[in-house]
Design a protein around this motif. Structure first.
Motif, mmCIF file in Angstrom:
data_model
loop_
_atom_site.group_PDB
_atom_site.id
_atom_site.type_symbol
_atom_site.label_atom_id
_atom_site.label_comp_id
_atom_site.label_asym_id
_atom_site.label_seq_id
_atom_site.Cartn_x
_atom_site.Cartn_y
_atom_site.Cartn_z
ATOM 1 N N GLN A 128 11.669 104.223 7.348
ATOM 2 C CA GLN A 128 12.625 103.226 6.868
ATOM 3 C C GLN A 128 13.779 103.883 6.119
ATOM 4 O O GLN A 128 14.945 103.507 6.292
ATOM 5 N N GLU A 176 16.045 105.513 8.640
ATOM 6 C CA GLU A 176 16.873 104.507 9.308
ATOM 7 C C GLU A 176 17.986 104.021 8.396
ATOM 8 O O GLU A 176 19.128 103.807 8.839
ATOM 9 N N ARG A 177 17.677 103.855 7.109
ATOM 10 C CA ARG A 177 18.692 103.414 6.165
ATOM 11 C C ARG A 177 19.784 104.475 6.007
ATOM 12 O O ARG A 177 20.988 104.144 5.970
ATOM 13 N N HIS A 194 23.814 104.187 6.859
ATOM 14 C CA HIS A 194 24.910 104.513 5.956
ATOM 15 C C HIS A 194 25.866 105.524 6.583
ATOM 16 O O HIS A 194 27.089 105.422 6.411
#
Length: 279
Positions: A195, A198-199, A203
């Motif tokens: 996660q 992916e974040r 960005h």
């Protein structure tokens, strides 16, 4: 003489009534009934177990000599919970639900070898052994992604082994599967890392898009400035047109949002009426 004759008749009646009662009791106890979904076997006190089964409805037996034993031959569920190690040495907790029934043609063998409580005698240990064998062939991650295959292997091996005990297996399903605390924590940590990755990727993509947007905006403003410069050089009236548009916008804004009356000079409205050429 009459009294003697009456006593004789009373004794005869008693014998008849007693004999009739014995016959009725014998007939009553010589018939037994088998309900739907059940079958029976009979044990003879002289010759032993009969090598056949008796179906639904009324059946005969000899009182005190033959004893009927009734079996439920409908499919019934049982669930076994067990723990075992996977191929990669992870502890796996599993609950397996099995539908079983006795082979109706071999009930006498089941009774002779295992008794009426044959499910408790055979199935728990048999299911435990097969589950441990199957789980040991898979890694912990494969047990999650290949769950139907695990169920099929357990069912195939269980059906083959249960045949030796004249038990039929109609369905096997895994109702619950969990792993040890260490493996669960590792999975959660991996999910959190994914996660976060992916974040971070989002960005980066967002920053790239903002950069491209700024470049496009700058290019557009530069192009607009170039076009305005060309328009001013080729047509001096272009500046006067822009002043008029600006004055109209200012006046409209004050009229909509302002209160009272306003007197604005031409310089505030970006107009220079003295220099305007009125032909």
């Amino acid at each position: 003489g009459a009294a003697k004759t009456g006593g004789t008749n009373f004794g005869a009646y008693g014998i008849v009534i007693g004999f009739t009662g014995i016959v009725g009791w014998t007939l009553y106890n010589s018939v037994y009934f088998v309900q739907g979904g059940h079958k029976a076997v009979k044990f003879n006190a002289i010759t032993g177990m009969y090598d056949r089964t008796f179906g639904e409805g009324a059946n005969l037996c000899i009182p005190y000599v033959e004893t009927p034993i009734i079996f439920d031959v409908r499919s019934k569920p049982t669930e076994v919970i067990t723990s075992s190690g996977s191929k990669d040495l992870q502890m796996v907790n599993m609950a397996v639900r099995v539908l079983y029934r006795p082979n109706g043609e071999y009930l006498h063998t089941i009774y002779r070898d295992l008794g009426v409580n044959y499910p408790e005698t055979v199935l728990p240990s048999l299911i435990n052994e097969i589950i441990k064998q199957v789980i040991a062939q898979f890694n912990a991650s494969d047990l999650l992604t290949r769950r139907p295959e695990v169920s099929q292997r357990v069912a195939a091996q269980l059906q083959e082994r249960a045949k030796r005990f004249n038990i039929e297996i109609s369905d096997v399903s895994i109702t619950q599967m969990s792993f040890g605390k260490e493996y669960t924590n590792a999975i959660e940590a991996k999910q959190i890392a994914q996660q976060m990755a992916e974040r971070a990727k989002f960005h980066v993509d967002q920053a790239r898009q903002e950069k491209l947007g700024a470049i496009v905006l700058a290019e557009g403003e530069a192009e607009a400035a170039r076009l305005i410069g060309q328009a001013v050089q080729t047509n001096p009236a272009f500046v006067e047109l822009r002043k008029l548009e600006a004055a109209r916008t200012i006046a409209k804004t004050l009229g909509q949002k302002g209160k009272g009356q306003y007197y604005l000079n031409s310089e505030f409205l970006l107009l220079d009426l003295e220099q305007a050429q009125i032909g």
